[in-house]
Design an enzyme around this catalytic site. Structure first.
Site, short mmCIF file in Angstrom:
data_model
loop_
_atom_site.label_atom_id
_atom_site.label_comp_id
_atom_site.label_asym_id
_atom_site.label_seq_id
_atom_site.Cartn_x
_atom_site.Cartn_y
_atom_site.Cartn_z
CG MET A 30 -1.87 -1.23 1.20
SD MET A 30 -3.44 -0.96 2.03
CE MET A 30 -2.90 -0.57 3.66
CG ASN A 32 4.53 5.48 4.38
OD1 ASN A 32 4.55 5.06 5.53
ND2 ASN A 32 5.13 6.60 4.04
CG HIS A 37 6.99 -1.84 2.40
ND1 HIS A 37 6.85 -0.71 3.17
CD2 HIS A 37 5.77 -2.43 2.37
CE1 HIS A 37 5.60 -0.61 3.58
NE2 HIS A 37 4.92 -1.64 3.12
CD GLN A 61 -5.98 -3.68 2.89
OE1 GLN A 61 -5.85 -4.18 1.79
NE2 GLN A 61 -5.03 -3.78 3.81
CD GLU A 150 7.94 -15.02 8.91
OE1 GLU A 150 8.62 -14.62 9.88
OE2 GLU A 150 8.15 -16.10 8.33
O1 PAF Z 1 -0.02 -5.78 3.71
C1 PAF Z 1 -0.44 -4.85 2.95
O2 PAF Z 1 0.23 -3.86 2.69
C2 PAF Z 1 -1.83 -4.99 2.34
O3 PAF Z 1 -2.71 -5.60 3.22
C3 PAF Z 1 -1.81 -5.72 0.98
C4 PAF Z 1 -1.36 -7.18 1.12
C5 PAF Z 1 -0.91 -4.99 0.01
C6 PAF Z 1 -3.23 -5.74 0.40
O4 PAF Z 1 -3.72 -4.44 0.21
#
Ligand code: PAF
Length: 294
Positions: A30, A32, A37, A61, A150
């Site tokens: 998502m 940022n 990441h 979500q 995780e």
């Molecule tokens: O973990 C996230 O950043 C989000 O839940 C994902 C897996 C990209 C789904 O929008």
């Protein structure tokens, strides 16, 4: 790095790569982007010829009173980070591209049971939103590998189940939680913490680690461990959603067949909801001898 915002265009570009027999790894995000990441991205690079990253703040979500509007959007720094990591393709779809029928009229993916507990109980609809967008993205990208952190352990378990149940060919790869020096798990939401909350936040991991170490040294009264941990966190100023010790495979109660234990927590500091977890392998059903802890 090609930046694509249209899903048809993405399919064409990726078909082209696959035509050259190139393997593909996918990191959905998502945005940022932080060090956590970037670990996912690095793992993806080690797995396949082509790495696709998506950035999409998925409205489905977020609950009605959650932080969708204020969720940090930092596209230009994210692009620079991905570019410096040598990523091939960045997919940044619009909401209308992902949900052309509008949020209310979309087909929704529901992963039973495991979506309804823990964070699913505290954030109704959250995992349906995650499962739906992940299904769409996997259908669009059809990667050989998809990489997830995780830190979102329940999310990872749900995605593993949906990929298995819906017979996707993608291999799900998990990457360990990246932490700040004081133990706090990296998260985009850490930036919401004020100075005092930020000082207190590492207590989450301390408490998990203490609990893990107690189990590692043979203490197997899980109820006592849970209530001690809950008391400590609440007394320190957290408002607790859950602190629980479960079977890591099933996210249900520990049984004689449990091979790995997961200790999971979700707690709020002010308006900010934080989650974290640790896991421990157990030696045998009856003897809680520990093989490895992380
Ligand atoms: O973990 C996230 O950043 C989000 O839940 C994902 C897996 C990209 C789904 O929008």
């Amino acid at each position: 790095m090609q930046i694509i915002s249209d899903s048809n265009h993405l399919r064409t570009a990726l078909n082209n790569e696959r035509g050259k027999n190139r393997s593909l790894a996918f990191v959905p995000t998502m945005g940022n982007l932080h060090k956590g990441h970037m670990e996912l991205v690095k793992r993806a690079k080690s797995l396949a010829d082509i790495v696709v990253v998506s950035i999409f703040v998925n409205p489905l979500q977020f609950g009605p009173n959650e932080d969708l509007e204020k969720y940090p959007r930092t596209l230009s720094t994210d692009k620079a980070l991905l570019f410096s990591e040598g990523i091939n393709t960045l997919f940044v779809p619009s909401e209308i591209d992902i949900y052309p029928n509008g949020r209310e009229q979309e087909t929704i993916i529901v992963v039973p049971e495991i979506s309804k507990i823990l964070c699913g109980r505290d954030r109704p609809g959250h995992f349906e939103g995650v499962a739906t967008v992940v299904t769409k993205l996997l259908n669009l990208v059809t990667p050989d590998y998809a990489v997830f952190g995780e830190k979102d352990y329940q999310q990872l378990s749900i995605i593993r189940k949906l990929v298995h149940d819906l017979k996707f060919e993608t291999n799900i790869v998990a990457v360990g939680t990246v932490r700040d020096d004081d133990g706090l798990a990296l998260s985009s939401r850490n930036m919401y913490l004020n100075e005092d909350e930020r000082k207190l936040a590492p207590l989450l991991f301390d408490t998990l680690a203490h609990c893990r170490d107690a189990i590692a040294s043979g203490f197997d009264n899980f109820l006592e461990l849970e209530s001690h941990a809950r008391f400590k966190l609440i007394e320190s100023g957290f408002s607790l959603d859950y602190f629980t010790i479960l079977d890591a495979q099933t996210l249900s109660e520990i049984t004689e067949d449990t091979k790995e234990i997961s200790i999971l927590v979700a707690a709020r500091l002010g308006e900010t909801r934080l989650i974290d977890n640790v896991r421990i392998s157990v030696n045998t059903a009856t003897d809680w001898g520990i093989l490895a802890a992380q």
